[in-house]
Design a protein around this motif. Sequence first.
Motif, mmCIF file in Angstrom:
data_model
loop_
_atom_site.group_PDB
_atom_site.id
_atom_site.type_symbol
_atom_site.label_atom_id
_atom_site.label_comp_id
_atom_site.label_asym_id
_atom_site.label_seq_id
_atom_site.Cartn_x
_atom_site.Cartn_y
_atom_site.Cartn_z
ATOM 1 N N ALA A 54 28.124 52.711 36.303
ATOM 2 C CA ALA A 54 27.717 51.625 37.431
ATOM 3 C C ALA A 54 28.947 51.174 38.423
ATOM 4 C CB ALA A 54 26.953 50.491 36.726
ATOM 5 N N ALA A 55 30.112 50.937 37.681
ATOM 6 C CA ALA A 55 31.120 50.494 38.042
ATOM 7 C C ALA A 55 31.827 51.658 38.914
ATOM 8 C CB ALA A 55 32.148 49.892 37.116
ATOM 9 N N LEU A 56 31.909 52.704 38.401
ATOM 10 C CA LEU A 56 32.468 53.975 39.394
ATOM 11 C C LEU A 56 31.414 54.161 40.401
ATOM 12 C CD1 LEU A 56 33.458 56.414 36.388
ATOM 13 C CD2 LEU A 56 34.705 55.080 37.994
ATOM 14 N N ALA A 57 30.122 53.967 40.503
ATOM 15 C CA ALA A 57 29.076 54.345 41.470
ATOM 16 C C ALA A 57 29.539 53.474 42.305
ATOM 17 C CB ALA A 57 27.827 54.174 40.976
ATOM 18 N N PHE A 58 29.860 51.999 42.373
ATOM 19 C CA PHE A 58 29.980 51.214 43.195
ATOM 20 C C PHE A 58 31.367 51.351 43.889
ATOM 21 C CE2 PHE A 58 31.861 47.190 44.786
ATOM 22 C CZ PHE A 58 31.130 46.695 45.688
ATOM 23 N N VAL A 80 41.017 36.466 49.042
ATOM 24 C CA VAL A 80 39.833 35.860 48.856
ATOM 25 C C VAL A 80 39.868 35.514 47.386
ATOM 26 C CG1 VAL A 80 38.870 36.749 50.982
ATOM 27 C CG2 VAL A 80 38.749 37.975 48.511
ATOM 28 N N PRO A 81 38.847 34.605 46.802
ATOM 29 C CA PRO A 81 38.643 34.434 45.449
ATOM 30 C C PRO A 81 38.110 35.592 44.683
ATOM 31 C CG PRO A 81 37.879 32.494 46.478
ATOM 32 C CD PRO A 81 38.353 33.547 47.452
ATOM 33 N N PRO A 82 38.655 36.080 43.537
ATOM 34 C CA PRO A 82 38.153 37.363 42.940
ATOM 35 C C PRO A 82 36.606 37.439 42.747
ATOM 36 C CG PRO A 82 40.262 36.968 42.054
ATOM 37 C CD PRO A 82 39.713 35.803 42.917
ATOM 38 N N GLY A 83 36.229 36.305 42.430
ATOM 39 C CA GLY A 83 34.766 35.925 42.179
ATOM 40 C C GLY A 83 33.784 36.417 43.405
ATOM 41 N N GLU A 84 34.411 36.297 44.618
ATOM 42 C CA GLU A 84 33.532 36.679 45.644
ATOM 43 C C GLU A 84 33.430 38.034 45.966
ATOM 44 O OE1 GLU A 84 34.833 34.292 49.100
ATOM 45 O OE2 GLU A 84 34.736 32.271 48.005
ATOM 46 N N LEU A 85 34.185 38.978 45.314
ATOM 47 C CA LEU A 85 34.069 40.179 45.394
ATOM 48 C C LEU A 85 33.316 40.962 44.505
ATOM 49 C CD1 LEU A 85 37.907 40.990 45.429
ATOM 50 C CD2 LEU A 85 36.399 40.881 47.326
ATOM 51 N N GLN A 86 32.337 41.745 44.797
ATOM 52 C CA GLN A 86 31.227 42.372 43.961
ATOM 53 C C GLN A 86 31.724 43.060 42.847
ATOM 54 O OE1 GLN A 86 28.354 44.352 46.255
ATOM 55 N NE2 GLN A 86 27.008 44.816 44.438
ATOM 56 N N SER A 87 32.796 43.632 43.223
ATOM 57 C CA SER A 87 33.350 44.750 42.337
ATOM 58 C C SER A 87 34.027 43.908 40.954
ATOM 59 C CB SER A 87 34.415 45.502 42.852
ATOM 60 O OG SER A 87 35.471 44.891 43.392
ATOM 61 N N TRP A 88 34.555 42.738 41.309
ATOM 62 C CA TRP A 88 35.159 41.961 40.305
ATOM 63 C C TRP A 88 33.986 41.341 39.403
ATOM 64 C CZ3 TRP A 88 39.689 42.368 37.674
ATOM 65 C CH2 TRP A 88 39.871 41.028 37.116
ATOM 66 N N ALA A 89 32.912 40.564 40.428
ATOM 67 C CA ALA A 89 32.100 39.709 39.802
ATOM 68 C C ALA A 89 31.141 40.272 39.009
ATOM 69 C CB ALA A 89 31.273 38.869 40.833
ATOM 70 N N GLU A 90 30.546 41.680 39.465
ATOM 71 C CA GLU A 90 29.318 42.301 38.644
ATOM 72 C C GLU A 90 30.130 43.406 37.745
ATOM 73 O OE1 GLU A 90 26.446 43.885 41.294
ATOM 74 O OE2 GLU A 90 26.496 41.948 42.508
#
Length: 343
Positions: free
Chosen positions: A68-72, A101-111
């Motif tokens: 899932a991470a690779l697909a994103f 920007v805060p890492p938590g606002e990045l989908q790749s990092w947060a999810e």
Amino acid sequence: MVDLPPGAAEVAADMERIAALPGDVRDRVPELLKVLHRLVPSGGSMVHVLNPELREFEGMGESGYTEAALAFMRGSDHYREMELLGMDRDRPPMCVRDAPVPPGELQSWAEFLEPAGYREGVGLTLFSRDGRHLGLITLHTDDPAQPTDEVRDFLGLLTPMMAEAVDPMRSIVTLSRIVADAECGVVLTRAGNVLPLPGLPDHPLLRVGSPVLEVAAAGLREGHVHNSFLCPYPAADDPGGHVQVTVLPCPTSAPAHLLAVVLTSPAGDLRGLTRRELEILGLLVDGWSNQRMASELVITQRTVAAHIEHILDKMDAPTRTLAAVRALRLGLYVPKPLARTRR
């Protein structure tokens, strides 16, 4: 002045060796990542080559991530994150802690990344020496102290060598050298766009929308592994002039959006064939009958037959079929879509 981490000289020497290795990018990437892991004890690593038409990435080497991470991270949403971070530009390596920007606002990092246990990482944008955006290398760790600033800055010094190692144009340039007398060339993409071919200029016949490129792509769709043909290209000293066009499919190891190398070179020996005879040879290659040729060219069938008789003599071929086979092999014909091409 960059402070060098322990073993920096050996790492730099290994990077230089890897960048110089022959073969294609997929051969060099595993070696490159082995060296990087000596600097960054990463749990996750990836080398992605950019598809600039789709604004997506193609993985050349990936480990430590879920599907899932690779697909994103291969997709366009991740590319938009790279734009947000300024990593679509040629810039120094960026750690997660350096992000604007805060890492938590990045989908790749947060999810995907933080839930997987990653706490730090570094991204390296890859640009060729001539300014092409090649892609991205990312390394992620479960240690918030790694990589250090010292290692991050040292990676910046190594980035040009890493870009050289993953540049897909290297194998394509090697392929283009098959045509020793090539004067111009481009790389044709599957979307019909063209990219510069390092070392050769472009040509008016090789620009987006040119019928030459349409003929080149059609030949590949028909399964021609190697295709060569003539295109009329009048010059001041040769109003009836032609150029030779050669189409070479990109290596299977090249990024999927790259279709073929298209080269122009001098027409060479035309065996005394006239412009009209070269056009008729193109129709012979396509299997046209004399009647159909006469209708297309607005001439009589007797005139067509006379042209074909001259063609057979000049091609030293007893039959029209053999003449067509030899014309295909030698690239000694003008495809129908190019028969009316003008500068």
